[in-house]
Design an enzyme around this catalytic site. Sequence first.
Site, short mmCIF file in Angstrom:
data_model
loop_
_atom_site.label_atom_id
_atom_site.label_comp_id
_atom_site.label_asym_id
_atom_site.label_seq_id
_atom_site.Cartn_x
_atom_site.Cartn_y
_atom_site.Cartn_z
N ARG A 34 4.64 -20.20 -0.74
CA ARG A 34 5.52 -19.07 -1.04
C ARG A 34 6.93 -19.37 -0.57
NH1 ARG A 34 7.59 -15.00 1.91
NH2 ARG A 34 6.23 -15.24 3.70
N HIS B 56 1.62 -18.57 9.12
CA HIS B 56 2.51 -17.46 8.88
C HIS B 56 2.07 -16.55 7.74
CE1 HIS B 56 6.18 -15.27 8.49
NE2 HIS B 56 6.43 -15.75 7.31
N GLY C 255 0.81 -1.22 0.00
CA GLY C 255 0.00 0.00 0.00
C GLY C 255 0.84 1.26 0.00
N LEU D 140 8.01 -9.89 0.50
CA LEU D 140 8.44 -8.49 0.49
C LEU D 140 8.67 -8.06 -0.96
CD1 LEU D 140 10.93 -8.49 3.51
CD2 LEU D 140 8.48 -8.05 3.49
N SER E 55 13.19 -16.39 12.04
CA SER E 55 13.35 -16.28 10.59
C SER E 55 13.95 -17.52 9.94
CB SER E 55 14.24 -15.09 10.27
OG SER E 55 14.65 -15.15 8.94
N ARG F 43 9.44 -24.28 2.90
CA ARG F 43 8.74 -24.23 4.19
C ARG F 43 7.75 -25.35 4.39
NH1 ARG F 43 8.01 -17.70 4.44
NH2 ARG F 43 10.19 -17.40 4.96
C1 FAD Z 1 6.82 -12.38 11.42
C2 FAD Z 1 6.83 -12.31 9.93
C3 FAD Z 1 8.04 -12.32 9.24
C4 FAD Z 1 8.08 -12.26 7.85
N1 FAD Z 1 9.28 -12.27 7.22
C5 FAD Z 1 9.32 -12.16 5.87
C6 FAD Z 1 10.57 -12.12 5.19
O1 FAD Z 1 11.64 -12.18 5.78
N2 FAD Z 1 10.56 -12.00 3.85
C7 FAD Z 1 9.39 -11.92 3.14
O2 FAD Z 1 9.46 -11.78 1.92
N3 FAD Z 1 8.20 -11.94 3.77
C8 FAD Z 1 8.13 -12.07 5.11
N4 FAD Z 1 6.91 -12.10 5.74
C9 FAD Z 1 5.69 -11.88 4.97
C10 FAD Z 1 5.51 -10.40 4.66
O3 FAD Z 1 5.94 -9.63 5.75
C11 FAD Z 1 4.09 -10.01 4.35
O4 FAD Z 1 3.51 -10.90 3.48
C12 FAD Z 1 4.04 -8.63 3.72
O5 FAD Z 1 4.75 -7.72 4.47
C13 FAD Z 1 2.63 -8.16 3.53
O6 FAD Z 1 2.63 -6.83 3.08
P1 FAD Z 1 1.31 -6.12 2.64
O7 FAD Z 1 1.68 -4.75 2.25
O8 FAD Z 1 0.60 -6.95 1.66
O9 FAD Z 1 0.38 -6.11 3.94
P2 FAD Z 1 0.60 -5.56 5.43
O10 FAD Z 1 1.97 -5.11 5.69
O11 FAD Z 1 0.00 -6.56 6.33
O12 FAD Z 1 -0.26 -4.25 5.48
C14 FAD Z 1 -1.64 -4.26 5.57
C15 FAD Z 1 -2.12 -2.85 5.65
O13 FAD Z 1 -3.52 -2.83 5.47
C16 FAD Z 1 -4.13 -2.11 6.49
N5 FAD Z 1 -5.47 -2.69 6.69
C17 FAD Z 1 -5.80 -3.99 6.79
N6 FAD Z 1 -7.13 -4.11 6.92
C18 FAD Z 1 -7.64 -2.87 6.88
C19 FAD Z 1 -8.94 -2.34 6.96
N7 FAD Z 1 -10.02 -3.12 7.06
N8 FAD Z 1 -9.07 -1.00 6.92
C20 FAD Z 1 -7.99 -0.18 6.78
N9 FAD Z 1 -6.75 -0.63 6.69
C21 FAD Z 1 -6.58 -1.95 6.74
C22 FAD Z 1 -3.23 -2.20 7.67
O14 FAD Z 1 -3.43 -1.11 8.51
C23 FAD Z 1 -1.87 -2.16 6.98
O15 FAD Z 1 -1.50 -0.83 6.74
C24 FAD Z 1 6.87 -12.19 7.13
C25 FAD Z 1 5.66 -12.19 7.80
C26 FAD Z 1 5.63 -12.28 9.19
C27 FAD Z 1 4.32 -12.38 9.88
#
Ligand code: FAD
Lengths: 637, 247
Positions: A435, A401, A45, A441, A284, A330
Site C-alpha cells: 500500500r 504496520h 465503519g 485513509l 510518519s 515503503r
Molecule cells: C500508527 C499508524 C499510522 C497510520 N498512518 C496512516 C496515514 O497517515 N495515512 C493512511 O492512509 N493510513 C495510515 N495508517 C493506516 C490506517 O490508519 C488504517 O489502515 C485505517 O485507519 C483502518 O481503518 P478501518 O476503518 O479499516 O479500521 P480501524 O480504524 O482499525 O477500525 C476497526 C474498528 O473495528 C472494531 N472492531 C474490530 N474487531 C472487532 C470485533 N471483533 N468486534 C467489534 N468491533 C471490532 C474496532 O473497535 C474499530 O472500531 C496508519 C496506521 C497506523 C497503525
Amino acid sequence: MELDAKIPSGPIEKKWDKHRFEMKLVNPANKRKFRILVVGSGLAGASAAATLAELGYEVDCFCFQDSPRRAHSIAAQGGINAAKNYQNDGDSVYRLFYDTVKGGDYRAREANVYRLSQVSVDIIDQCVAQGVPFAREYGGMLTNRSFGGAQVSRTFYARGQTGQQLLLGAYSALNRMIDAGKVTMHPRTEMLDVVLVDGHARGLITRNLITGEISRWAGDAVILATGGYGNVFYLSTNAKGSNVTSAFRAYKKGAGFANPCFTQIHPTCIPVSGDYQSKLTLMSESLRNDGRVWVPSNPEDARAPNEIPESERDYYLERRYPSFGNLVPRDVAARAAKKECDEGRGVGSTGLSVYLDFAAAIERDGRDQIEDRYGNLFEMYERITGESPYRQPMRIYPAVHYTMGGLWVDYNLMSNIPGLHVLGEANFSDHGANRLGASALMQGLADGYFVIPYTLGHYLATGWQGKVATDHPEFDKAEEEVKAKVEKLMGIGGRTPVDVFHRELGQIMWDHCGMARNREGLQKALQLIPELRERFWNDVAVPGDSMELNPWLEKAGRVADFLEFGEIMCHDALDREESCGGHFREEYQTDEGEALRDDENYAYGAVWEYQGPDAAPKLNKEELSFEYVKLTTRSYK
Amino acid sequence: MKIKLTVWRQRNRNAQGAFKDYEVEASPDMSFLEMFDVLNESLISKGEEPVAFDHDCREGICGACSMVINGSPHGPRQGTTTCQLHMRSFQDGDHIVVEPWRARAFPIIKDLVVDRSSFDRIQQAGGYITVNTGAPQDANAIPIGKAEADEAFDYAACIGCGACVAACPNASAMLFTASKVAHLSLLPQGAPERRDRVRRMVTAMDGEGFGGCTNHGECSAACPKEIGQDAITLLNREFMRAGVSAK
Ligand SMILES: Cc1cc2nc3c(=O)[nH]c(=O)nc-3n(C[C@H](O)[C@H](O)[C@H](O)COP(=O)(O)OP(=O)(O)OC[C@H]3O[C@@H](n4cnc5c(N)ncnc54)[C@H](O)[C@@H]3O)c2cc1C
Ligand code: FES
C-alpha cells in the site's frame, strides 16, 4: 468457491458511473425497514454507518473500545491522498490510479483502484464540510505534501494527526445519526461470530465486554469494517486491541481470505528497546519529505552521528534510487534498511536501526517550519527515546504496520458470502502487494462514504431473502459455539499469561513470515505454530470470570484466532513463489537484491478457503488482468 | 529500578474498592503501561487477579488510557498521556499511587476502568456539522486562513480522555465541551448551527452530572493536548451570544 469479481464492462473511466446507473435502488420508504449491522467504527465503519443512516436505513454499529472515537484509525498520522491536482503538478485520477496499481506491485484489481481514485476527490470535499481542519496555505487554500511512491504532491494532512481529525469527522457524522435515532451504537461490544441463514449473512453474536453477556443480533445485511491483523506479529504499530477475530470468524463460516501474507512493514518506526516492549510507534512517512536516511559508511564507526562528517555517511536510498531518493515506497525503503543492518552498518546499541536526519532541512527551512510540519512527531519521539530529533538524527527501524490482505470482496465490496460486506483495512481490495502511504485513509472513507451506500442497496434490492429473527436455529447454533469457546478458555486453568504465547507467535511470524521469507523458514513456521497452539490450549492462564469485564479473556480469544490465522499466512507466503511488494521471497530476487515478480504464474489474488479444523486451507485464485497499466518491473531508480 | 505501587482495586461498579500495594521491577525505558503489563504478568503467574485498565493505541492519541498518578491525571509530565509516560520520569525506589478518574459522571467499571459514555452523549447533542454525504461543494471553495485553521485545530486536538474532568475539583466537563464548541465555531462551516450547538451541548453536559466550572484552570494543566482556558472563554462567549439571540 465461486469468485466472481463482478467488474462492470466498458472502459475503466466509465465503469463506476455505468454501474451506479445499473444497480437497483431501494426506495426511500423501504430503506427504513432494513436493519444493517456494522461492525467497526473506524474510518470505514463510522463513515458507512453514518451514510447508510442518512439514506434512511436502521443501523446498529459495534466496536470493542469504550467509544467509537477511539477506533484505531485515530492513530493515523501523515495524511490522505486525493487526486485534486490543487498543486497543478500533473496529478489526475488516472495518475493516482496508475501509481496505486504500480505501488501495489500489480497485484490489485484495476477496476477497484480506478474507482478509488475517482471518489478520492469527493472525500476531501466531504471532510472539509464536516469541519476537518486540514493544513492550509496563508491564502486559505488547502496545502499538500508528498508521500512515497508518487512524484506529485497529493497528500492532504492535518499536522501529524490526520487520522484523528478524519475519524473525528466521521464520528461527528455518526453522532448526528445517533442523535437522530437512526444509528444505535454498541461500544465495548465484541463481535464473536457471524450468523448465516440460508447461506446469507444475517446476524451476529456478540459479547458485552462489561457484563460478559452473549447476545444475538438479526439484520438484513452485515458489514465488517474491523481493521487489519498486523498484531499477529505481536509487535506492530497497531493499537493493542486490533485483531483478526471478526474476519477470521467470517472465514470459518466460508468467506474467502485473500492474500493473507501481504503485510506492510513500515520503514520508519522507533526501534525496539527491550523485552517488555508492548508496541511499536510509527514515525510518519511524511518525515521522509524532509528527513534523509543514512548509515555510517564504515560499519566500525562508533562516533555519535553528529560527529560523522558528510563524506563518511552513506545516504543509501539517495544513492540507490536517485529519482525517488528518500521517497521510495515503503517495501523498498524497509528492505533497504534491513539490508544495511544485516550487513553490519546498523546503528544504536542493538545495531538494528538507521538514521533519519533533519539537520539539512532545519538548516534550509529553519526550525520553525520543521516544527510546524512535524512538531508533534518530534515530541512523540523524544518522549519515547529521551532524544531530541532537532539536535540529533532519529533512529528508526522497520515495523509491521498494515495488512494489505483481508477478506476477499467483489467490486461491490461483498465477500463470497451474500450479504457479508467488508470495508477498509479488513478487505483486500485496493492495495495489491504493497500500500502506498496515505492511501488507507482514502480507501476506508471511499468504501464507507461513497461505495457501500450504493452497492448495499443493490444487494438488498436483488439478493435479499426476507426477514429473519434471532430465534432461528442458526442463531442457537452460533451462540452455543461462542459460549462453548468462552467456557473452554475459562476452563483451561493454565499458568502462562496470554501475552507469553502472543509474543512467541509474533517472533515466529517475524522470523519466518516477516520482511524476508523463504521456503525452509515458512515450513518451519508451519511446524512451530501448531505446537505453540497446542501449548496455548493446555496452559494459558485466563484469570477472572467470564461474566464481568475481563481483558484477559478478550485477549485470549483474539490470540487463539491469531494462532490459527498465522498458519494461513504462512501457507499463502509459501504458495507465492515470487517476490512482490511486501512479500519478499529470498529465493526470488534480482542480482541487485530487488524483488523478482513472476507475472506469468502469480498474477492472481490467492483466496484461501476454510476446510475444517486441522485441515490445510484450500487455495482458490482470482486471476488478475491488466488492461490499462502495463506490467513492468517496478523501478524507482 | 524498584517501584512500590499502591493501586486502586475495585471488583465492579457496586463493589467497595480499596488500595493494594505491589512491588515491580521496572526499566527506565519502559512506558508506564508496560510497567503495569509486567506487574500483571507476574500477578497472573502467581494466580492473582491482574489490574484492569483502559488502553489501546499506546501512543497518546486514542484517549483510552486514564490513570491518576500520584494525584495527577496522566502523571507528572506535562502534555503527556499515561501511555506516553516513561519510567525515566521516576526514580529507583519511588512510591507511586495509582487511581482511576474520579467523577460522578464517570462511574468505575472495574479497578482503573471508568465509564466515559457521558462524553459521547455530549458530542451527540450537536457536536457536529449537519451535512449529508455527497452534498458538499469543492473543498477549496471555502477558503480558511491558516491562522484560523490552526486555531480550530488546536481545539480539535482533544482526545476525549477525561483528564480535565479528573483534575477539576468540581469534576466539570467544561474544557472537553468547550474544545468541540471552539473547534466548530471558529470555522465558517460551523457557523450556521453555532447557537443551537452550544446550547444543546451545555445542556447535555449539565444533564450528565458534571460539576460547574469555577475557573480553577486545573483542566488545562492536566490536558495531555495542552488545550488552554481560552476554549472555555470561547464557549462562554458562544453561550452568551446564543442566549441573547434566543430572546
Ligand atoms: C500508527 C499508524 C499510522 C497510520 N498512518 C496512516 C496515514 O497517515 N495515512 C493512511 O492512509 N493510513 C495510515 N495508517 C493506516 C490506517 O490508519 C488504517 O489502515 C485505517 O485507519 C483502518 O481503518 P478501518 O476503518 O479499516 O479500521 P480501524 O480504524 O482499525 O477500525 C476497526 C474498528 O473495528 C472494531 N472492531 C474490530 N474487531 C472487532 C470485533 N471483533 N468486534 C467489534 N468491533 C471490532 C474496532 O473497535 C474499530 O472500531 C496508519 C496506521 C497506523 C497503525
Ligand atoms: S492508550 Fe491511547 S492515548 Fe493512551
